[in-house]
Write an enzyme that holds these catalytic residues in place. Structure first.
Site, PDB file in Angstrom:
ATOM      1  N   HIS A   1     -46.955 -14.962 -36.820  1.00  0.00           N
ATOM      2  CA  HIS A   1     -46.471 -13.927 -37.740  1.00  0.00           C
ATOM      3  C   HIS A   1     -44.991 -14.117 -38.077  1.00  0.00           C
ATOM      4  O   HIS A   1     -44.298 -13.167 -38.420  1.00  0.00           O
ATOM      5  CB  HIS A   1     -46.693 -12.513 -37.169  1.00  0.00           C
ATOM      6  CG  HIS A   1     -48.073 -12.300 -36.637  1.00  0.00           C
ATOM      7  ND1 HIS A   1     -49.107 -11.806 -37.400  1.00  0.00           N
ATOM      8  CD2 HIS A   1     -48.611 -12.560 -35.409  1.00  0.00           C
ATOM      9  CE1 HIS A   1     -50.203 -11.734 -36.675  1.00  0.00           C
ATOM     10  NE2 HIS A   1     -49.942 -12.198 -35.464  1.00  0.00           N
TER      11      HIS A   1
ATOM     12  N   SER B   1     -25.555 -26.717 -56.342  1.00  0.00           N
ATOM     13  CA  SER B   1     -25.795 -25.706 -57.355  1.00  0.00           C
ATOM     14  C   SER B   1     -24.841 -25.958 -58.516  1.00  0.00           C
ATOM     15  O   SER B   1     -23.739 -26.461 -58.310  1.00  0.00           O
ATOM     16  CB  SER B   1     -25.560 -24.321 -56.754  1.00  0.00           C
ATOM     17  OG  SER B   1     -25.136 -23.411 -57.756  1.00  0.00           O
TER      18      SER B   1
ATOM     19  N   LYS C   1     -23.059 -24.517 -52.152  1.00  0.00           N
ATOM     20  CA  LYS C   1     -24.498 -24.621 -51.896  1.00  0.00           C
ATOM     21  C   LYS C   1     -24.964 -26.039 -51.612  1.00  0.00           C
ATOM     22  O   LYS C   1     -24.491 -27.007 -52.196  1.00  0.00           O
ATOM     23  CB  LYS C   1     -25.291 -24.094 -53.115  1.00  0.00           C
ATOM     24  CG  LYS C   1     -25.178 -22.611 -53.358  1.00  0.00           C
ATOM     25  CD  LYS C   1     -25.858 -21.747 -52.292  1.00  0.00           C
ATOM     26  CE  LYS C   1     -27.343 -21.884 -52.344  1.00  0.00           C
ATOM     27  NZ  LYS C   1     -27.953 -21.189 -53.473  1.00  0.00           N
TER      28      LYS C   1
ATOM     29  N   GLU D   1     -38.563 -27.855 -51.960  1.00  0.00           N
ATOM     30  CA  GLU D   1     -39.086 -26.815 -52.852  1.00  0.00           C
ATOM     31  C   GLU D   1     -40.051 -27.400 -53.881  1.00  0.00           C
ATOM     32  O   GLU D   1     -41.108 -26.842 -54.159  1.00  0.00           O
ATOM     33  CB  GLU D   1     -37.925 -26.125 -53.585  1.00  0.00           C
ATOM     34  CG  GLU D   1     -37.055 -25.267 -52.680  1.00  0.00           C
ATOM     35  CD  GLU D   1     -35.766 -24.863 -53.385  1.00  0.00           C
ATOM     36  OE1 GLU D   1     -35.835 -24.331 -54.504  1.00  0.00           O
ATOM     37  OE2 GLU D   1     -34.689 -25.107 -52.814  1.00  0.00           O
TER      38      GLU D   1
END
Ligand code: ARG
Length: 462
Positions: free
Chosen positions: A157, A278, A284, A291
């Protein structure tokens, strides 16, 4: 040549919009090598069976080989007037040797032709994907070896559950990809079947020898039924289903990499060659590769749904609906090659932060189960022990402790008079891990055994 493009059955030319709409040339050009291979086998068979005279067959064979070389060299131009790759090969053949080109299509239909092309294509791509998948498994093996001594919390979980070795984690993904290899091998048997000779659907009246072409093309078996041979797209659907499940595994793995590389987890860092910045936020470092690996699953599942839907209501045998198989399959083949071209390198680029993972494995009472087990060993029914430790965790959290190891003896004695403080000394992450000795469990010897099993599997399956 245009008598080939348009049969005398019709009085007018095809509407140009319709011509564009029907054309598969935009995407089936990649089949040209396979199409020529199928045609060479077909002509060899026609020649051997005495259906085509030697000299004509020879001229056709030589010209087909030239066409394949032109295609390989990139000098062959697709012609839109010929609606697909098959008609382009025949059209080019006509340009080269004249009307004798027309003998090529004797005792054959584009229905068995396109089917054999797809079998040849899938057989080759399947074999290439298998090799790439083995590379991924080798990268997972290296990653597991590299992280063998690292302790981290395992989750259920997404809540810290019990300490494990990080290697155990990578080996779980290896197990999934091993099953993917197994499924690919199983699928390969059903690709390894020749439909050539089925004709449009019913066979042909010529004295052909489909077993000769089967053998020439290196297929293990011939379809049992000519209607099935031209109607079957199961091997493509199965491939898409295979790829979908593979992408589920890739996507889950990528999700872990995204999560674990976040500041919040901080378990690992991806190499700079696999990270991007970024356009606005200078600080970043984004996990774009992971992804996109995760995101690519969408198009693969979509193509599976798409082709299932195309096929579901089709009567036998060939229908032009089935031309829709190609973009789906080709896009998935390209996507999976793309995934496998970066994922092994991404794994190799990882560095781990064992202090962070260790701390998380120690905190959050990940040894609570084992404390309950200890009470159970001392005679308390397990359910009661579970309640007792649950209560204790609740009280300690309220006092601001994030793990048993943080609790001083005097505090312990005031909240847990019934449990000896010394027991906690046997509940370190190392001890918890070492105690889980089953062959598939997380103890160092068990994980070492799993690692050598993977090594052995890799050498047996290479
Ligand atoms: N371009 C077609 C396809 O991809 C080839 C088969 C055409 N056969 C036919 N009977 N129209 O499916």
């Amino acid at each position: 040549m245009d008598e080939m493009a348009r049969s005398q059955r019709f009085e007018s030319q095809l509407d140009p919009a319709v011509e564009r709409f029907l054309s598969s040339l935009r995407f089936d050009w990649r089949l040209l090598g396979d199409d020529v291979e199928g045609s060479l086998a077909h002509v060899a068979m026609l020649r051997r069976q005495g259906i085509l005279p030697e000299d004509i067959a020879e001229r056709i064979q030589a010209a087909l080989q030239e066409i394949r070389r032109e295609w390989q060299a990139g000098t062959l131009e697709p012609k839109r007037a010929w609606e697909d790759v098959h008609m382009n090969v025949e059209g080019r053949l006509h340009e080269k040797i004249g009307p004798e080109a027309g003998y090529l299509h004797t005792a054959r239909s584009r229905n068995d032709q396109v089917a054999v092309d797809m079998h040849l294509y899938m057989r080759r791509e399947g074999a290439a994907l298998r090799q790439e998948l083995l590379e991924l498994l080798r990268a997972l093996l290296r990653t597991a070896e590299k992280s063998q001594g690292i302790i981290m919390p395992g989750y259920t979980h997404l809540q810290p559950a019990q300490p494990i070795l990080m290697a155990h984690y990578w080996l779980a993904y290896a197990a999934m990809f091993q099953r993917d290899v197994g499924r690919l091998d199983d699928w390969a048997r059903r690709v390894d079947v020749s439909p050539l000779g089925a004709g449009a659907l019913a066979g042909t009246p010529y004295p052909t020898n489909p077993d000769f072409t089967r053998q020439a093309l290196g297929f293990s078996a011939l379809y049992e039924n000519s209607l099935d041979a031209v109607s079957d797209r199961d091997f493509l659907l199965e491939f898409l289903a295979w790829a979908s499940l593979f992408m589920v595994h890739v996507s889950r793995l990528s999700e872990e990499l995204v999560l674990w590389s976040s500041q919040e987890f901080g378990y690992l860092t991806m190499g700079d060659r696999y990270s991007t910045g970024s356009s606005i936020m200078p600080q970043k470092k984004n996990p774009d590769v992971a992804e996109l690996l995760r995101g690519k699953s969408g198009r693969v599942f979509g193509h599976l749904m798409g082709l299932l839907t195309v096929m579901k209501g089709l009567p036998l045998a060939y229908h032009t609906d089935m031309q829709e198989d190609k973009e789906a399959v080709f896009d998935v083949v390209d996507t999976v090659h793309g995934v496998l071209s970066v994922l092994p390198g991404l794994l190799d680029s990882l560095t781990f932060h064992p202090d962070v993972t260790y701390q998380n494995a120690q905190q959050h009472y990940t040894n609570a189960t084992d404390l309950a087990d200890r009470l159970a060993q001392a005679g308390m029914p397990f359910r009661q022990a579970h309640h007792r430790v649950g209560r204790l965790v609740h009280d300690l959290y309220q006092r601001g402790y994030r793990g048993f190891h943080e609790v001083p003896r005097d505090v312990w004695n005031s909240v847990a008079q019934d449990i000896p403080y010394e027991w906690l000394q046997a509940l370190t992450p190392e001890q918890l891990i070492a105690a889980r000795q089953q062959p598939f469990a997380t103890a160092p010897e068990a994980v070492a055994r799993q690692l050598s099993a993977l090594r052995a599997w890799l050498s047996a399956n290479a």
